[in-house]
Design an enzyme around this catalytic site. Structure first.
Site, PDB file in Angstrom:
ATOM      1  N   ASP A  93      -2.633   4.058 -15.109  1.00 55.94           N
ATOM      2  CA  ASP A  93      -2.631   2.939 -14.170  1.00 55.94           C
ATOM      3  C   ASP A  93      -3.625   1.843 -14.552  1.00 55.94           C
ATOM      4  OD1 ASP A  93      -0.692   4.321 -12.843  1.00 55.94           O
ATOM      5  OD2 ASP A  93      -1.903   4.836 -11.107  1.00 55.94           O
ATOM      6  N   ASP A 132       0.837  -1.185   0.000  1.00 53.57           N
ATOM      7  CA  ASP A 132       0.000   0.000   0.000  1.00 53.57           C
ATOM      8  C   ASP A 132       0.881   1.248   0.000  1.00 53.57           C
ATOM      9  OD1 ASP A 132       0.618  -1.103   2.622  1.00 53.57           O
ATOM     10  OD2 ASP A 132      -0.324   0.705   3.414  1.00 53.57           O
ATOM     11  N   SER A 133       0.428   2.297  -0.664  1.00 49.21           N
ATOM     12  CA  SER A 133       1.095   3.603  -0.678  1.00 49.21           C
ATOM     13  C   SER A 133       2.528   3.527  -1.168  1.00 49.21           C
ATOM     14  CB  SER A 133       1.061   4.207   0.732  1.00 49.21           C
ATOM     15  OG  SER A 133      -0.242   4.295   1.214  1.00 49.21           O
ATOM     16  N   LEU A 158       2.905   2.042  -6.812  1.00 47.51           N
ATOM     17  CA  LEU A 158       2.787   0.923  -7.747  1.00 47.51           C
ATOM     18  C   LEU A 158       1.371   0.772  -8.270  1.00 47.51           C
ATOM     19  CD1 LEU A 158       4.922  -1.645  -5.732  1.00 47.51           C
ATOM     20  CD2 LEU A 158       5.630  -0.387  -7.766  1.00 47.51           C
ATOM     21  N   SER A 159       0.588   1.840  -8.192  1.00 50.48           N
ATOM     22  CA  SER A 159      -0.802   1.845  -8.650  1.00 50.48           C
ATOM     23  C   SER A 159      -1.698   0.971  -7.793  1.00 50.48           C
ATOM     24  CB  SER A 159      -0.930   1.406 -10.114  1.00 50.48           C
ATOM     25  OG  SER A 159      -0.758   0.018 -10.267  1.00 50.48           O
ATOM     26  N   SER A 160      -1.410   0.884  -6.490  1.00 51.20           N
ATOM     27  CA  SER A 160      -2.226   0.031  -5.629  1.00 51.20           C
ATOM     28  C   SER A 160      -3.679   0.482  -5.601  1.00 51.20           C
ATOM     29  CB  SER A 160      -1.652   0.005  -4.212  1.00 51.20           C
ATOM     30  OG  SER A 160      -1.532   1.313  -3.684  1.00 51.20           O
ATOM     31  N   ALA A 202      -5.429   1.919  -8.076  1.00 52.88           N
ATOM     32  CA  ALA A 202      -6.075   1.456  -9.306  1.00 52.88           C
ATOM     33  C   ALA A 202      -6.301  -0.049  -9.267  1.00 52.88           C
ATOM     34  CB  ALA A 202      -5.226   1.834 -10.523  1.00 52.88           C
ATOM     35  N   ALA A 203      -5.337  -0.790  -8.736  1.00 53.10           N
ATOM     36  CA  ALA A 203      -5.489  -2.242  -8.638  1.00 53.10           C
ATOM     37  C   ALA A 203      -6.687  -2.595  -7.771  1.00 53.10           C
ATOM     38  CB  ALA A 203      -4.213  -2.869  -8.073  1.00 53.10           C
TER      39      ALA A 203
END
Length: 431
Positions: A195, A144-145, A148-150, A152-153
């Site tokens: 993303d 998280d944070s 890495l586009s968490s 959007a994932a």
């Protein structure tokens, strides 16, 4: 519109162990059979080139990695959504037939907001939601944070799960726009389509190019030089993710949105100078007009525009380098992108810049940049396969020497990770 057929990643993600953990948690929540649990696997993404130009209609590159978000779920008996998280406490409950309204205060965004945002996006696009889900969501390795586009994932994971239980068949391009609706309209963030495009369209062995003006993707396969000694099906590089230990949301929304505004102001000035009244995004400014008129921009706007136009050139050169398997040039372009993000786009905290500079000196590293805006999270690097572990050890030791307090806050197993390219988001139906 579909991604090209590929051979699939030799580094399989998720593993059966990871899937079974998620299935077990859903079974405990729902009281059902773990074998009936469906799982959405949404990989995290990296963006080697094309930093901060997606919202200006630029062309960006992306690939996923073999880590990501897992959302285990079963259909609920009615419209209720029941969710638990592997990272956050509590249970969230709401109904898919409840009208969702945009969040007015970004300080109120929580882990459950993305599930509500997915319902909001589907509702506002006219889709009929009758069934909810009972689910458990986990960010693998706690990414998280981390740039890495968490987010959007997570948003895409909820979209795919809700579509699955409601028998909705949507294309990846449809879901890119739905995730954009979650970010822009529901959460109030000025994010582009990079993303979700990366997560939904990437394919192992290919570099995804997304034209953010036309929302159309293209793919370039990595043409590995014949002299390579790599095992069959494997690429001759790996990806390092080096985590900074910075987790505070610093100027994420304020700083990000201000830079988007400055890019638009630069575009407005350049278009007006050329007698054009198009909507102010830099993609609509002819490069020749930029060169002729850039002197009219104030210093701040000039830096934003210079980042955009120089990054577009790097993307084009990067496409050619990737296509001929030239990792040396590809890596140099990545590092130049990182430098422009710091100097021209003015992203990056002191600690993140320090980590970026350490990566550039690591053995076998071909190129490095921030992953995300660079205020927190991690940096990425492309590294020669045979030197990945050596580079990881070097970066870990050097950054710990420079920032011992921050490093002490990072779990030992995720300070520097060696990853491989991944595949696109998908629903895994049953055990």
């Amino acid at each position: 519109m579909v991604a090209p057929a590929g051979g699939g990643s030799p580094s399989r993600w998720p593993s059966e162990e990871e899937l079974n953990i998620v299935r077990k948690n859903v079974a405990e929540i729902s009281g059902g059979d773990a074998r009936e649990v469906r799982v959405v696997a949404c990989p995290y993404r990296i963006c080697p080139l094309g930093a901060h130009i997606d919202h200006q209609g630029g062309i960006v590159t992306a690939m996923t990695i073999n880590y990501g978000v897992l959302l285990g779920f079963v259909p609920s008996d009615d419209a209720e959504v029941v969710l638990q998280s592997g990272q956050f406490k509590g249970v969230t409950r709401f109904r898919v037939d409840d009208l969702q309204k945009p969040i007015e205060n970004r300080g109120n965004i929580t882990w459950e907001s993305y599930a509500r945002g997915a319902v909001y996006a589907l509702q506002n696009s006219g889709y009929d939601l009758r069934k909810g889900i009972i689910g458990y969501i986990s960010g693998v390795n706690g990414f998280d944070s981390s740039g890495l586009s968490s987010s959007a994932a997570v948003g895409i994971a909820y979209l795919l799960a809700l579509e699955n239980v409601n028998d909705l068949v949507l294309s990846p391009v449809d879901n890119i726009q739905l995730d954009k609706s979650i970010e822009n309209k529901y959460l109030g963030l000025e994010n582009g389509i990079l993303d979700p495009s990366a997560i939904l369209l990437s394919q192992y062995g290919y570099l995804t190019f997304m034209d953010c003006k036309t929302a159309s993707p293209s793919y370039v396969y990595f043409s590995e030089p014949s002299k390579s000694q790599q095992p069959q099906g494997r690429l001759p590089f790996k990806i390092l993710l080096a985590f900074s230990g910075l987790q505070h949301n610093l100027p994420k929304s304020r700083g990000y949105n201000m830079r988007v505004f400055e890019c638009k102001e630069a575009a407005r000035a350049l278009l007006c100078a050329s007698g054009c009244e198009d909507a102010p995004i830099l993609r609509k400014v002819d490069p020749g007009v930029y060169e002729a008129q850039k002197c009219i921009l104030d210093e701040n706007l000039a830096r934003r525009a210079e980042h955009y136009f120089s990054e577009m050139k790097r993307v084009v050169k990067g496409r050619d380098a990737w296509a001929r398997g030239d990792l040396q040039e590809f890596g140099q372009l990545i590092s130049a992108s990182g430098g422009s993000s710091i100097v021209n786009y003015e992203c990056g905290s002191k600690e993140m810049i320090q980590l970026y500079e350490i990566l550039l000196k690591a053995p076998g590293v071909l190129g490095a940049r921030f992953s995300g805006a660079g205020f927190r999270g991690c940096c990425l690097a492309i590294v020669e396969s045979g030197r990945a572990e050596e580079a990881a050890a070097y970066v870990g030791a050097e950054y710990e020497r420079a920032q011992p307090e921050l490093v002490s806050k990072i779990p030992a197993d995720r300070r520097v990770l060696v990853c491989e390219p991944g595949d696109s988001a998908r629903v895994i139906l049953h055990a």
